[in-house]
Design a protein around this motif. Structure first.
Motif, PDB file in Angstrom:
ATOM      1  N   LEU A  44      35.819 110.168 -23.273  1.00 48.48           N
ATOM      2  CA  LEU A  44      35.697 108.912 -22.541  1.00 48.48           C
ATOM      3  C   LEU A  44      36.742 108.821 -21.430  1.00 48.48           C
ATOM      4  N   TYR A  80      29.724 103.105 -20.132  1.00 46.50           N
ATOM      5  CA  TYR A  80      30.447 103.795 -21.202  1.00 46.50           C
ATOM      6  C   TYR A  80      29.888 103.526 -22.599  1.00 46.50           C
ATOM      7  N   ASP A 113      29.568 106.135 -25.446  1.00 41.28           N
ATOM      8  CA  ASP A 113      30.799 106.662 -26.020  1.00 41.28           C
ATOM      9  C   ASP A 113      31.455 105.708 -27.016  1.00 41.28           C
TER      10      ASP A 113
END
Length: 134
Positions: A64, A124, A127
């Motif tokens: 990440l 994101y 993740d």
């Protein structure tokens, strides 16, 4: 104009879709989507920030972090850092501007951070070990 907490409070209170409350040295601003942003006026800059998610909810922090370093510039005017809040680490979206910024620039920074939260969470979400509700 050089901003301080009181003048910034007056500006933000005049915005129809935001609710602002002083919280220690910061101002806590909530928008109509339930996103909270914290604003701090220092000696040289104004910081505008919000917690995105806890580091404990990240599947692979190295992956990440690499993705953030390669992609956060795709979302305008906002950066990401990791910050301790209490005993936990959080990924924080933030913007910084001069204490001498124009009123319109201050409002744009806050509005942009509100808008960018959902973009970062979507970008994101794969993740994270949590479901993102926007």
């Amino acid at each position: 104009m050089s901003w301080n907490k009181d003048t910034l409070l007056t500006l933000i209170e005049a915005q129809p879709n935001w609710v602002v409350e002083p919280e220690g040295e910061c101002l806590n601003i909530s928008n109509d989507e339930g996103i909270d942003v914290f604003v701090y006026v220092g000696n040289q800059q104004i910081l505008v920030e919000t917690a995105l998610f806890s580091a404990a909810n990240v599947k692979d922090k190295d992956r990440l972090n690499n993705l953030i370093l390669r992609s956060h510039q795709l979302v305008p005017l906002t950066s990401i850092c990791i910050k301790n809040i209490g005993d936990d680490e959080y990924y924080i979206a933030f913007g910084a501007l001069s204490i001498d910024s124009k009123e319109s620039v201050v409002l744009e920074e806050i509005e942009t951070l509100f808008n960018n939260v959902s973009e970062f969470l979507e970008l994101y979400s794969d993740d994270l070990n949590m479901e993102i509700v926007l």
